[in-house]
Design a protein around this motif. Structure first.
Motif, PDB file in Angstrom:
ATOM      1  N   VAL A   1       0.980  -1.240  -0.093  1.00  0.00           N
ATOM      2  CA  VAL A   1      -0.120   0.022  -0.054  1.00  0.00           C
ATOM      3  C   VAL A   1       0.858   1.240  -0.113  1.00  0.00           C
ATOM      4  N   LEU A   2       1.822   1.299   0.891  1.00  0.00           N
ATOM      5  CA  LEU A   2       2.687   2.449   0.708  1.00  0.00           C
ATOM      6  C   LEU A   2       3.390   2.683  -0.631  1.00  0.00           C
ATOM      7  N   SER A   3       3.703   1.614  -1.260  1.00  0.00           N
ATOM      8  CA  SER A   3       4.398   1.945  -2.595  1.00  0.00           C
ATOM      9  C   SER A   3       3.504   2.158  -3.481  1.00  0.00           C
ATOM     10  N   TRP A   4       2.149   1.838  -3.385  1.00  0.00           N
ATOM     11  CA  TRP A   4       1.061   2.363  -4.431  1.00  0.00           C
ATOM     12  C   TRP A   4       1.187   3.803  -3.876  1.00  0.00           C
ATOM     13  N   LEU A   5       0.903   4.337  -2.775  1.00  0.00           N
ATOM     14  CA  LEU A   5       0.700   5.815  -2.271  1.00  0.00           C
ATOM     15  C   LEU A   5       1.864   6.687  -2.938  1.00  0.00           C
ATOM     16  N   VAL A   6       3.380   5.803  -2.880  1.00  0.00           N
ATOM     17  CA  VAL A   6       4.332   6.658  -3.306  1.00  0.00           C
ATOM     18  C   VAL A   6       4.308   6.890  -4.941  1.00  0.00           C
ATOM     19  N   ALA A   7       3.908   5.794  -5.489  1.00  0.00           N
ATOM     20  CA  ALA A   7       3.845   5.807  -6.978  1.00  0.00           C
ATOM     21  C   ALA A   7       2.757   6.743  -7.566  1.00  0.00           C
ATOM     22  N   PHE A   8       1.729   6.963  -6.638  1.00  0.00           N
ATOM     23  CA  PHE A   8       0.722   7.907  -7.092  1.00  0.00           C
ATOM     24  C   PHE A   8       0.682   9.349  -6.724  1.00  0.00           C
ATOM     25  N   ASN A   9       1.767   9.588  -6.023  1.00  0.00           N
ATOM     26  CA  ASN A   9       2.157  10.940  -5.059  1.00  0.00           C
ATOM     27  C   ASN A   9       1.126  11.348  -4.176  1.00  0.00           C
ATOM     28  N   VAL A  10       0.595  10.256  -3.628  1.00  0.00           N
ATOM     29  CA  VAL A  10      -0.414  10.655  -2.490  1.00  0.00           C
ATOM     30  C   VAL A  10       0.435  11.040  -1.371  1.00  0.00           C
ATOM     31  N   VAL A  11       1.387  10.366  -1.074  1.00  0.00           N
ATOM     32  CA  VAL A  11       2.343  10.563   0.054  1.00  0.00           C
ATOM     33  C   VAL A  11       3.895  11.141  -0.598  1.00  0.00           C
ATOM     34  N   ASN A  12       4.298  11.917   0.381  1.00  0.00           N
ATOM     35  CA  ASN A  12       5.784  12.472  -0.033  1.00  0.00           C
ATOM     36  C   ASN A  12       6.833  11.815   0.619  1.00  0.00           C
ATOM     37  N   VAL A  13       7.882  11.144  -0.017  1.00  0.00           N
ATOM     38  CA  VAL A  13       8.893  10.473   0.498  1.00  0.00           C
ATOM     39  C   VAL A  13       9.748  11.518   1.114  1.00  0.00           C
ATOM     40  N   ARG A  14       9.670  12.618   0.772  1.00  0.00           N
ATOM     41  CA  ARG A  14      10.703  13.674   1.627  1.00  0.00           C
ATOM     42  C   ARG A  14      10.379  13.855   3.028  1.00  0.00           C
ATOM     43  N   ASN A  15       9.082  13.435   3.107  1.00  0.00           N
ATOM     44  CA  ASN A  15       8.609  13.601   4.693  1.00  0.00           C
ATOM     45  C   ASN A  15       9.292  12.531   5.592  1.00  0.00           C
ATOM     46  N   PRO A  16       9.822  12.924   6.708  1.00  0.00           N
ATOM     47  CA  PRO A  16      10.919  11.993   7.257  1.00  0.00           C
ATOM     48  C   PRO A  16      10.057  10.797   7.961  1.00  0.00           C
ATOM     49  N   ILE A  17       9.093  10.822   8.302  1.00  0.00           N
ATOM     50  CA  ILE A  17       8.294   9.800   8.990  1.00  0.00           C
ATOM     51  C   ILE A  17       8.031   9.022   7.959  1.00  0.00           C
ATOM     52  N   VAL A  18       7.557   9.176   6.772  1.00  0.00           N
ATOM     53  CA  VAL A  18       6.939   8.418   5.656  1.00  0.00           C
ATOM     54  C   VAL A  18       8.251   7.766   5.171  1.00  0.00           C
TER      55      VAL A  18
END
Length: 100
Positions: free
Chosen positions: A24-41
């Motif tokens: 699920v996290l990989s899908w959210l990152v792929a569709f730019n729903v979450v930002n991987v620059r956020n330290p928690i993410v």
């Protein structure tokens, strides 16, 4: 012996949840729903990657390349459930006798 079977089932179930969270996290990152620059993410993604990648890598090397579709988590979940069911058939449930 039944306690070890219970422990194995619990570990398998927890690892399946980790696999689902990773997918699920990989899908959210792929569709730019979450930002991987956020330290928690970024930290959550790193932990999930380190937990799942050593097990998924050999499966990915066997499966054919399907482009952007990664079926390795599905194959791993099916394998884990198969091994769990196989152990349940090999190890019969214990009968408990109370008092005498």
């Amino acid at each position: 012996m039944y306690a070890l079977l219970w422990l194995f089932d619990t570990v398998v179930q927890l690892f399946i949840y980790v696999l689902i969270a990773s997918a699920v996290l990989s899908w959210l990152v792929a569709f730019n729903v979450v930002n991987v620059r956020n330290p928690i993410v970024s930290q959550i993604g790193e932990v999930l990657y380190r937990l799942t990648e050593p097990v998924l890598r050999p499966i990915r090397s066997i499966l054919p390349n399907l482009g952007g579709i990664d079926l390795s988590p599905i194959v791993l979940v099916l394998l884990l459930l198969f091994v769990s069911r196989l152990l349940h058939e090999v190890i019969p449930p214990q009968t408990v006798v109370y008092g005498g």
